[in-house]
Motif scaffolding. Structure first.
Motif, PDB file in Angstrom:
ATOM      1  N   ASP A 103       0.831  -1.210   0.000  1.00  0.00           N
ATOM      2  CA  ASP A 103       0.000   0.000   0.000  1.00  0.00           C
ATOM      3  C   ASP A 103       0.865   1.259   0.000  1.00  0.00           C
ATOM      4  O   ASP A 103       0.539   2.251  -0.665  1.00  0.00           O
ATOM      5  CB  ASP A 103      -0.922   0.004   1.222  1.00  0.00           C
ATOM      6  N   LYS A 106       2.359   1.703  -3.458  1.00  0.00           N
ATOM      7  CA  LYS A 106       1.316   2.203  -4.362  1.00  0.00           C
ATOM      8  C   LYS A 106       1.076   3.694  -4.139  1.00  0.00           C
ATOM      9  O   LYS A 106       0.870   4.460  -5.091  1.00  0.00           O
ATOM     10  CB  LYS A 106       0.020   1.418  -4.137  1.00  0.00           C
ATOM     11  N   ALA A 109       3.771   5.484  -5.889  1.00  0.00           N
ATOM     12  CA  ALA A 109       3.558   5.508  -7.340  1.00  0.00           C
ATOM     13  C   ALA A 109       2.561   6.596  -7.728  1.00  0.00           C
ATOM     14  O   ALA A 109       2.764   7.329  -8.703  1.00  0.00           O
ATOM     15  CB  ALA A 109       3.068   4.145  -7.817  1.00  0.00           C
ATOM     16  N   ASN A 110       1.492   6.716  -6.969  1.00  0.00           N
ATOM     17  CA  ASN A 110       0.494   7.750  -7.262  1.00  0.00           C
ATOM     18  C   ASN A 110       1.062   9.154  -7.063  1.00  0.00           C
ATOM     19  O   ASN A 110       0.646  10.100  -7.737  1.00  0.00           O
ATOM     20  CB  ASN A 110      -0.733   7.554  -6.378  1.00  0.00           C
ATOM     21  N   VAL A 113       3.093  10.669 -10.279  1.00  0.00           N
ATOM     22  CA  VAL A 113       2.408  10.807 -11.574  1.00  0.00           C
ATOM     23  C   VAL A 113       2.977  11.959 -12.384  1.00  0.00           C
ATOM     24  O   VAL A 113       3.191  11.850 -13.595  1.00  0.00           O
ATOM     25  CB  VAL A 113       0.892  10.990 -11.347  1.00  0.00           C
ATOM     26  N   ARG A 126       9.648  -1.516  -8.884  1.00  0.00           N
ATOM     27  CA  ARG A 126       9.082  -2.490  -9.824  1.00  0.00           C
ATOM     28  C   ARG A 126       9.799  -3.827  -9.715  1.00  0.00           C
ATOM     29  O   ARG A 126       9.170  -4.891  -9.741  1.00  0.00           O
ATOM     30  CB  ARG A 126       9.176  -1.958 -11.259  1.00  0.00           C
ATOM     31  N   GLU A 153      -2.541  -4.762  -7.908  1.00  0.00           N
ATOM     32  CA  GLU A 153      -2.840  -3.326  -7.953  1.00  0.00           C
ATOM     33  C   GLU A 153      -1.564  -2.498  -7.855  1.00  0.00           C
ATOM     34  O   GLU A 153      -1.402  -1.504  -8.568  1.00  0.00           O
ATOM     35  CB  GLU A 153      -3.792  -2.960  -6.808  1.00  0.00           C
ATOM     36  N   CYS A 154      -0.667  -2.912  -6.981  1.00  0.00           N
ATOM     37  CA  CYS A 154       0.599  -2.190  -6.822  1.00  0.00           C
ATOM     38  C   CYS A 154       1.442  -2.294  -8.089  1.00  0.00           C
ATOM     39  O   CYS A 154       2.016  -1.307  -8.551  1.00  0.00           O
ATOM     40  CB  CYS A 154       1.362  -2.748  -5.624  1.00  0.00           C
ATOM     41  N   ALA A 157      -0.103  -0.113 -10.823  1.00  0.00           N
ATOM     42  CA  ALA A 157       0.132   1.312 -10.561  1.00  0.00           C
ATOM     43  C   ALA A 157       1.561   1.701 -10.931  1.00  0.00           C
ATOM     44  O   ALA A 157       1.793   2.743 -11.568  1.00  0.00           O
ATOM     45  CB  ALA A 157      -0.139   1.629  -9.094  1.00  0.00           C
ATOM     46  N   THR A 160       1.873   1.597 -14.817  1.00  0.00           N
ATOM     47  CA  THR A 160       1.126   2.669 -15.476  1.00  0.00           C
ATOM     48  C   THR A 160       1.849   4.003 -15.365  1.00  0.00           C
ATOM     49  O   THR A 160       2.003   4.734 -16.354  1.00  0.00           O
ATOM     50  CB  THR A 160      -0.275   2.789 -14.859  1.00  0.00           C
ATOM     51  N   VAL A 161       2.310   4.319 -14.162  1.00  0.00           N
ATOM     52  CA  VAL A 161       3.002   5.597 -13.957  1.00  0.00           C
ATOM     53  C   VAL A 161       4.321   5.625 -14.726  1.00  0.00           C
ATOM     54  O   VAL A 161       4.671   6.641 -15.342  1.00  0.00           O
ATOM     55  CB  VAL A 161       3.237   5.836 -12.454  1.00  0.00           C
TER      56      VAL A 161
END
Length: 222
Positions: A103, A106, A109-110, A113, A126, A153-154, A157, A160-161
Motif C-alpha cells: 500500500d 502504491k 507511485a500515485n 504521476v 518495480r 494493484e501495486c 500502478a 502505469t506511472v
C-alpha cells in the motif's frame, strides 16, 4: 528520511522493520498534500520487500503459511508489543507487513504521476514487487486472494506511472536543427525634407482637427 536510512540492511528484529514502515508511511502521508514523494520511504519499502524474498533474511516469507485474509496492522498497538514477542515471527505478521508495504509503494507511485523521471524513480520498486512472488501461475496460486489483489494493484500502478512518464518524453534535438524565433525589430521612419511644425500624420482628418484646435486656443488667448 534520515531515520529510515540509518536502519541497518539486515536488522534482526522484526519490530525494527515495523517501526521503519510506520515512519515510511508517515513520511508519504505528510508529502501527499504537496504532491511530493519521499525517496527514503520508497527505498525503505524496497529494502523490506527484498528481506522477504531473501531466504536468509529476518523477514523471509513462506507463502504456504499465509492466512487467507490478513488483518490490517494496528501500528499503535503492534508497536507497543515487546520486541521478543513470538507474534513478530508469525506468518500472519509478515503477511500484514507485506500488505502495508504494498500500500505504501502504491501511494508512492500515485505521488510520482507528475514526475518526469518516474520511470527511474520507481525502477527498484518495480523489481522488488515483481520479484516478491515471481509472477508465475504456480507461485501466485499460493498467495491468498487478498494479498494477490494488492500485489496486482501495486504492480499495475507502478507500470502505469512508469509507462506514462516515458511516453511523455520527447527526443533531444540539436540546437542547429531548431529554427530560432524571429526577433521583432522596429524600423523608424525618416523624413528627408523634414520641416519643423509640419504634421506628418497620414490621417489628414486628424491633422485638420488638431490645426483647428490650435487656432481655437490661440483665439481664446487673444
Amino acid at each position: 528520511g534520515a531515520a529510515l536510512v540509518q536502519i541497518p540492511e539486515g536488522a534482526p528484529e522484526a519490530v525494527t522493520w515495523l517501526r521503519g514502515l510506520f515512519l515510511a508511511k508517515l513520511a508519504m502521508q505528510m508529502c501527499k498534500p504537496a504532491g511530493r514523494l519521499s525517496p527514503e520511504a520508497l527505498e525503505y519499502c524496497c529494502r523490506l520487500l527484498m528481506q522477504m524474498v531473501d531466504s536468509n533474511g529476518s523477514l523471509h516469507l513462506d507463502r504456504s503459511s499465509l492466512s487467507a485474509a490478513p488483518r490490517t496492522l494496528s501500528l499503535p498497538f503492534d508497536l507497543s508489543r515487546p520486541s521478543d514477542d513470538e507474534w513478530f515471527s508469525s506468518a500472519d505478521f509478515k503477511g500484514m507487513l507485506l500488505a502495508c508495504t504494498l500500500d505504501t509503494i502504491k501511494m508512492a507511485a500515485n505521488a510520482s504521476v507528475d514526475c518526469p523521471a518516474a520511470n527511474e524513480v520507481l525502477a527498484r520498486a518495480r523489481v522488488a514487487v515483481d520479484g516478491i512472488w515471481g509472477h508465475t501461475t504456480r507461485e501466485l496460486a499460493k498467495v491468498p486472494e487478498t494479498l494477490r489483489c494488492r500485489l496486482e494493484e501495486c504492480s499495475v500502478a507502478l507500470s502505469t506511472v512508469s509507462t506514462a512518464s516515458v511516453s511523455q518524453r520527447r527526443p533531444l534535438l540539436h540546437s542547429s536543427k531548431v529554427k530560432p524565433p524571429t526577433v521583432k525589430t522596429f524600423n523608424p521612419k525618416f523624413e528627408n525634407e523634414f520641416a519643423k511644425g509640419r504634421d506628418y500624420d497620414p490621417d489628414r482628418a486628424k491633422v485638420e482637427e488638431r490645426q483647428l484646435k490650435k487656432e481655437l486656443s490661440r483665439e481664446k488667448r487673444a
